[in-house]
Design a protein around this motif. Structure first.
Motif, mmCIF file in Angstrom:
data_model
loop_
_atom_site.group_PDB
_atom_site.id
_atom_site.type_symbol
_atom_site.label_atom_id
_atom_site.label_comp_id
_atom_site.label_asym_id
_atom_site.label_seq_id
_atom_site.Cartn_x
_atom_site.Cartn_y
_atom_site.Cartn_z
ATOM 1 N N TYR A 259 0.934 -1.035 -0.073
ATOM 2 C CA TYR A 259 -0.002 -0.061 0.051
ATOM 3 C C TYR A 259 1.007 1.104 0.160
ATOM 4 O O TYR A 259 0.666 2.207 -0.785
ATOM 5 N N ALA A 260 1.791 1.359 0.986
ATOM 6 C CA ALA A 260 2.707 2.664 0.978
ATOM 7 C C ALA A 260 3.478 2.697 -0.329
ATOM 8 O O ALA A 260 3.827 3.981 -0.679
ATOM 9 N N THR A 261 4.170 1.654 -0.986
ATOM 10 C CA THR A 261 4.723 1.790 -2.108
ATOM 11 C C THR A 261 3.842 2.387 -3.413
ATOM 12 O O THR A 261 4.135 3.181 -4.051
ATOM 13 N N ALA A 262 2.523 1.704 -3.406
ATOM 14 C CA ALA A 262 1.619 1.984 -4.242
ATOM 15 C C ALA A 262 1.245 3.614 -4.154
ATOM 16 O O ALA A 262 1.021 4.493 -5.116
ATOM 17 N N TRP A 263 1.045 4.287 -3.184
ATOM 18 C CA TRP A 263 0.732 5.520 -2.536
ATOM 19 C C TRP A 263 2.171 6.388 -3.186
ATOM 20 O O TRP A 263 1.770 7.350 -3.624
ATOM 21 N N ARG A 264 3.171 5.939 -2.758
ATOM 22 C CA ARG A 264 4.171 6.831 -3.154
ATOM 23 C C ARG A 264 4.454 6.733 -4.718
ATOM 24 O O ARG A 264 4.767 7.844 -5.096
ATOM 25 N N MET A 265 4.127 5.811 -5.448
ATOM 26 C CA MET A 265 4.210 5.832 -6.831
ATOM 27 C C MET A 265 3.213 6.735 -7.283
ATOM 28 O O MET A 265 3.261 7.375 -8.471
ATOM 29 N N ALA A 266 2.016 6.617 -6.837
ATOM 30 C CA ALA A 266 0.795 7.975 -7.111
ATOM 31 C C ALA A 266 1.459 9.171 -7.030
ATOM 32 O O ALA A 266 1.044 10.145 -7.955
ATOM 33 N N VAL A 267 1.951 9.368 -6.056
ATOM 34 C CA VAL A 267 2.486 10.752 -5.658
ATOM 35 C C VAL A 267 3.483 11.079 -6.803
ATOM 36 O O VAL A 267 3.534 12.237 -7.324
ATOM 37 N N ALA A 268 4.410 10.040 -6.893
ATOM 38 C CA ALA A 268 5.459 10.249 -7.944
ATOM 39 C C ALA A 268 4.736 10.704 -9.259
ATOM 40 O O ALA A 268 5.229 11.498 -10.128
ATOM 41 N N ARG A 269 3.801 9.715 -9.728
ATOM 42 C CA ARG A 269 3.115 10.207 -11.020
ATOM 43 C C ARG A 269 2.584 11.598 -11.221
ATOM 44 O O ARG A 269 2.746 12.214 -12.203
ATOM 45 N N ASP A 270 2.018 12.081 -10.184
ATOM 46 C CA ASP A 270 1.469 13.405 -10.015
ATOM 47 C C ASP A 270 2.766 14.679 -10.168
ATOM 48 O O ASP A 270 2.564 15.326 -10.970
ATOM 49 N N LEU A 271 3.753 14.219 -9.581
ATOM 50 C CA LEU A 271 4.855 15.186 -9.547
ATOM 51 C C LEU A 271 5.645 15.292 -10.856
ATOM 52 O O LEU A 271 6.040 16.262 -11.325
ATOM 53 N N ILE A 272 5.619 13.825 -11.475
ATOM 54 C CA ILE A 272 5.999 13.938 -12.859
ATOM 55 C C ILE A 272 5.361 14.789 -14.057
ATOM 56 O O ILE A 272 5.859 15.569 -14.757
ATOM 57 N N LEU A 273 4.106 14.642 -13.686
ATOM 58 C CA LEU A 273 3.053 15.281 -14.586
ATOM 59 C C LEU A 273 3.161 16.949 -14.497
ATOM 60 O O LEU A 273 2.736 17.587 -15.333
ATOM 61 N N ARG A 274 3.298 17.348 -13.192
ATOM 62 C CA ARG A 274 3.394 18.748 -12.932
ATOM 63 C C ARG A 274 4.601 19.232 -13.570
ATOM 64 O O ARG A 274 4.872 20.503 -13.931
ATOM 65 N N GLY A 275 5.674 18.640 -13.634
ATOM 66 C CA GLY A 275 7.182 18.978 -14.382
ATOM 67 C C GLY A 275 7.984 19.975 -13.757
ATOM 68 O O GLY A 275 7.669 20.130 -12.624
ATOM 69 N N GLY A 276 9.147 19.814 -14.085
ATOM 70 C CA GLY A 276 9.750 20.817 -13.313
ATOM 71 C C GLY A 276 10.826 20.278 -12.419
ATOM 72 O O GLY A 276 11.798 20.854 -11.844
ATOM 73 N N LEU A 277 10.709 18.797 -12.164
ATOM 74 C CA LEU A 277 11.437 18.283 -11.136
ATOM 75 C C LEU A 277 12.340 17.225 -11.710
ATOM 76 O O LEU A 277 12.049 16.605 -12.632
ATOM 77 N N THR A 278 13.579 17.029 -11.090
ATOM 78 C CA THR A 278 14.502 15.975 -11.520
ATOM 79 C C THR A 278 14.100 14.708 -10.898
ATOM 80 O O THR A 278 13.308 14.568 -9.875
ATOM 81 N N ASN A 279 14.453 13.912 -11.394
ATOM 82 C CA ASN A 279 14.407 12.167 -10.657
ATOM 83 C C ASN A 279 14.990 12.331 -9.490
ATOM 84 O O ASN A 279 14.344 11.918 -8.255
ATOM 85 N N ALA A 280 16.023 13.076 -8.975
ATOM 86 C CA ALA A 280 16.491 13.184 -7.562
ATOM 87 C C ALA A 280 15.734 13.724 -6.696
ATOM 88 O O ALA A 280 15.547 13.452 -5.500
ATOM 89 N N GLU A 281 15.075 14.981 -7.318
ATOM 90 C CA GLU A 281 14.070 15.591 -6.468
ATOM 91 C C GLU A 281 13.086 14.846 -5.963
ATOM 92 O O GLU A 281 12.212 14.988 -4.753
ATOM 93 N N ILE A 282 12.399 14.256 -7.265
ATOM 94 C CA ILE A 282 11.091 13.327 -6.850
ATOM 95 C C ILE A 282 11.556 12.085 -5.926
ATOM 96 O O ILE A 282 10.861 11.812 -4.953
ATOM 97 N N ALA A 283 12.683 11.567 -6.075
ATOM 98 C CA ALA A 283 13.168 10.501 -5.120
ATOM 99 C C ALA A 283 13.116 11.205 -3.741
ATOM 100 O O ALA A 283 12.664 10.303 -2.887
ATOM 101 N N ASP A 284 13.601 12.204 -3.460
ATOM 102 C CA ASP A 284 13.583 12.805 -2.050
ATOM 103 C C ASP A 284 12.411 12.996 -1.598
ATOM 104 O O ASP A 284 12.128 12.694 -0.379
ATOM 105 N N ARG A 285 11.438 13.421 -2.396
ATOM 106 C CA ARG A 285 9.945 13.792 -2.021
ATOM 107 C C ARG A 285 9.164 12.386 -1.597
ATOM 108 O O ARG A 285 8.224 12.310 -0.899
ATOM 109 N N ILE A 286 9.683 11.235 -2.156
ATOM 110 C CA ILE A 286 8.961 10.198 -1.823
ATOM 111 C C ILE A 286 9.762 8.933 -1.196
ATOM 112 O O ILE A 286 9.265 7.805 -1.146
ATOM 113 N N GLY A 287 10.870 9.431 -0.584
ATOM 114 C CA GLY A 287 11.430 8.412 0.417
ATOM 115 C C GLY A 287 12.551 7.796 -0.362
ATOM 116 O O GLY A 287 12.681 6.533 0.259
#
Length: 325
Positions: A259-287
């Motif tokens: 559940y936790a992994t699926a939720w973090r991936m859902a947050v990651a999908r949203d951050l990716i589509l918002r744009g402007g973040l690197t993989n490293a920045e998204i990685a930091d935001r989702i642990g």
């Protein structure tokens, strides 16, 4: 870790400290579609099998019967509210259904007003019916957390919100879209938290109805950037690891870490589509500890890389850290 900047609910991703229910609704991004008044009399029936959008109804007067596939009919009375987040087919009829073969679509009798049953008979049922859509790129996980149907009898707050949405839909006022987006979010949250706890099927609302599991869910949703483990979540719930694991799996329909992994991936999908973040920045935001660890986890969970996901859904990512997209 730096949390995402604060912004209005409809435009901001879930923030550190966000509660589970509001964070799920924020990621779903409900958007307005149609709002109409249904008036009916006599024996009538309407069947829809072409729906791909959520619908809700507030019974203003009289009663109706609603049937979803695989479920017993539900009688809706004046003051009742019903929300179906992911319908594919439904049938609504008068209290005494008409003979087979009499289903028909409503007849429009005025702007936003539709008639069911004999046109010249008295009006015996009135309902405000609305359709919306979820703007999230991948809704499957989020919808799996919600009940198939939410039926709330006699909830005054819901019966106040639906006419407001109907009125705003019919008008052409400044900031109309923003107001409708906010009203729909409030409507969904109010409906979900008003649904009866013991009768909920496996999913988020059933988990939140258990105070111990709710503590763990707040930990999962409230800080996506911190490391998580079953042991840490069990401590948050005040349960032994084994008891917590089974209790969570039974209530949510998934193991705690799935559940936790699926939720973090859902947050990651949203951050990716918002744009402007690197993989490293998204990685930091989702642990995740690095861009490569996040990229591999995303590929394993989604079947595509973060960059491929962004291209597929029209998003964009920053490449300033040189991380593979």
């Amino acid at each position: 870790m730096t949390s995402p900047a604060a912004a209005p609910p409809s435009s901001a991703p879930p923030q550190s400290g966000a509660d589970p229910l509001s964070s799920v609704v924020a990621l779903l991004k409900p958007r307005p579609a149609i709002s109409k008044m249904i008036e009916a009399g006599g024996r009538w029936q309407v069947t829809r099998s072409d729906l791909s959008t959520p619908f809700y109804a507030a019974i203003v007067e009289g009663c109706a019967r609603l049937t979803l596939p695989g479920r017993a009919p539900v009688t809706l009375k004046a003051g009742d509210f019903v929300l179906v987040p992911a319908p594919d087919r439904f049938t609504m009829t008068s209290a005494v259904p008409p003979p087979p073969g009499t289903a028909r679509l409503p007849l429009e009798t005025g702007p936003g007003v539709f008639r069911l049953g004999p046109r010249d008979g008295p009006v015996e049922m009135r309902a405000l019916v609305g359709h919306c859509r979820f703007a999230a790129a991948d809704k499957a996980l989020l919808l799996s957390l919600l009940p198939e149907m939410i039926h709330v009898p006699g909830q005054e707050r819901l019966m106040t919100l639906v006419p407001l949405i109907h009125d705003e839909t019919r008008a052409d006022r400044p900031a109309r879209t923003m107001i409708l987006d906010r009203l729909l979010e409030v409507l969904m949250i109010e409906a979900l938290r008003s649904s009866p706890g013991p009768e909920r099927s496996a999913g988020l609302m059933r988990g939140l109805s258990d105070p111990r599991l709710a503590a763990a869910l707040h930990r999962i949703h409230g800080d996506t950037g911190s490391p998580l483990s079953v042991a840490a979540l069990a401590r948050a719930a005040g349960l032994s690891r084994s008891t917590f694991f089974e209790r969570f799996r039974h209530a949510l329909g998934a193991t705690p870490m799935d559940y936790a992994t699926a939720w973090r991936m859902a947050v990651a999908r949203d951050l990716i589509l918002r744009g402007g973040l690197t993989n490293a920045e998204i990685a930091d935001r989702i642990g995740y500890g690095s861009a490569s660890a996040f990229g591999m986890a995303f590929q394993r969970h989604e079947g595509v890389s973060p960059g491929q996901f962004a291209q597929r859904h029209g998003g964009r990512m920053s490449q300033t850290d040189g991380a593979p997209l």
